[in-house]
Design a protein around this motif. Structure first.
Motif, PDB file in Angstrom:
ATOM      1  N   ARG A  42       0.835  -1.204   0.000  1.00  0.00           N
ATOM      2  CA  ARG A  42       0.000   0.000   0.000  1.00  0.00           C
ATOM      3  C   ARG A  42       0.870   1.256   0.000  1.00  0.00           C
ATOM      4  O   ARG A  42       0.564   2.239  -0.676  1.00  0.00           O
ATOM      5  CB  ARG A  42      -0.926   0.010   1.211  1.00  0.00           C
ATOM      6  CG  ARG A  42      -2.103  -0.924   1.077  1.00  0.00           C
ATOM      7  CD  ARG A  42      -3.043  -0.770   2.265  1.00  0.00           C
ATOM      8  NE  ARG A  42      -4.180  -1.648   2.113  1.00  0.00           N
ATOM      9  CZ  ARG A  42      -4.669  -2.415   3.075  1.00  0.00           C
ATOM     10  NH1 ARG A  42      -4.131  -2.392   4.284  1.00  0.00           N
ATOM     11  NH2 ARG A  42      -5.706  -3.183   2.847  1.00  0.00           N
ATOM     12  N   THR A  43       1.947   1.214   0.765  1.00  0.00           N
ATOM     13  CA  THR A  43       2.863   2.349   0.801  1.00  0.00           C
ATOM     14  C   THR A  43       3.520   2.549  -0.560  1.00  0.00           C
ATOM     15  O   THR A  43       3.617   3.675  -1.058  1.00  0.00           O
ATOM     16  CB  THR A  43       3.933   2.141   1.896  1.00  0.00           C
ATOM     17  OG1 THR A  43       3.278   2.020   3.156  1.00  0.00           O
ATOM     18  CG2 THR A  43       4.916   3.289   1.941  1.00  0.00           C
ATOM     19  N   ARG A  46       0.949   4.113  -2.848  1.00  0.00           N
ATOM     20  CA  ARG A  46       0.734   5.540  -2.544  1.00  0.00           C
ATOM     21  C   ARG A  46       1.883   6.391  -3.079  1.00  0.00           C
ATOM     22  O   ARG A  46       1.652   7.447  -3.668  1.00  0.00           O
ATOM     23  CB  ARG A  46       0.606   5.745  -1.031  1.00  0.00           C
ATOM     24  CG  ARG A  46      -0.701   5.305  -0.465  1.00  0.00           C
ATOM     25  CD  ARG A  46      -0.775   5.641   1.037  1.00  0.00           C
ATOM     26  NE  ARG A  46      -1.787   4.829   1.664  1.00  0.00           N
ATOM     27  CZ  ARG A  46      -1.550   3.862   2.540  1.00  0.00           C
ATOM     28  NH1 ARG A  46      -0.336   3.586   2.930  1.00  0.00           N
ATOM     29  NH2 ARG A  46      -2.551   3.171   3.047  1.00  0.00           N
ATOM     30  N   ARG A  49       1.697   6.670  -6.799  1.00  0.00           N
ATOM     31  CA  ARG A  49       0.598   7.547  -7.224  1.00  0.00           C
ATOM     32  C   ARG A  49       0.922   9.019  -7.068  1.00  0.00           C
ATOM     33  O   ARG A  49       0.334   9.848  -7.748  1.00  0.00           O
ATOM     34  CB  ARG A  49      -0.687   7.196  -6.477  1.00  0.00           C
ATOM     35  CG  ARG A  49      -1.298   5.911  -6.976  1.00  0.00           C
ATOM     36  CD  ARG A  49      -2.614   5.609  -6.318  1.00  0.00           C
ATOM     37  NE  ARG A  49      -3.211   4.420  -6.919  1.00  0.00           N
ATOM     38  CZ  ARG A  49      -4.096   3.662  -6.322  1.00  0.00           C
ATOM     39  NH1 ARG A  49      -4.511   3.958  -5.096  1.00  0.00           N
ATOM     40  NH2 ARG A  49      -4.594   2.594  -6.926  1.00  0.00           N
ATOM     41  N   VAL A  50       1.835   9.366  -6.168  1.00  0.00           N
ATOM     42  CA  VAL A  50       2.231  10.769  -6.036  1.00  0.00           C
ATOM     43  C   VAL A  50       3.441  11.100  -6.888  1.00  0.00           C
ATOM     44  O   VAL A  50       3.973  12.206  -6.812  1.00  0.00           O
ATOM     45  CB  VAL A  50       2.450  11.196  -4.564  1.00  0.00           C
ATOM     46  CG1 VAL A  50       1.173  11.069  -3.763  1.00  0.00           C
ATOM     47  CG2 VAL A  50       3.604  10.442  -3.928  1.00  0.00           C
TER      48      VAL A  50
END
Length: 117
Positions: A42-43, A46, A49-50
């Motif tokens: 998940r990290t 994330r 995605r940034v």
């Protein structure tokens, strides 16, 4: 786990192969996606995605906070620079949309932007 994250299984394997994701193996060599691996994935997702590249993700997940912060700060600086460039582009485009000159070189403001002044 891939379905839960909304990614393809080959993406998880790639993240593992480049060192962005650590997955435990069972006695038969099968991957075991436990809660720790899920949270790590998940990290990674994330951070991707940034806008971080996989090497940046791997570095941002470094064991030392100082190393991770350095990568994140560098990405912030790069994003801020990109934002500044995009704001300049928007300003230029707004001007050209309203410019009374037919050609960019006929307008001192347009020409200055085009020529990097």
């Amino acid at each position: 786990m891939a379905a839960e994250l909304g990614v393809e299984t080959h993406v998880l394997r790639h993240w593992e192969s480049v060192g962005a994701l650590t997955v435990r193996r069972d006695g038969n060599g099968y991957r075991v996606y436990d809660d720790r691996a899920l949270e790590q994935a998940r990290t990674v997702l994330r951070l991707r995605r940034v806008g971080l590249s996989l090497p940046e993700v791997t570095a941002a997940m470094a064991p030392t906070k100082a190393a991770a912060q350095g990568v994140v700060r560098a990405k912030i600086a790069a994003l801020e620079e990109e934002i500044a460039h995009r704001r300049q582009a928007v300003t230029f485009l707004r001007h050209t949309a309203e410019c009374r000159h037919r050609y960019l070189d006929d307008c001192p403001e347009c020409a200055a932007f085009v020529h990097g002044a």
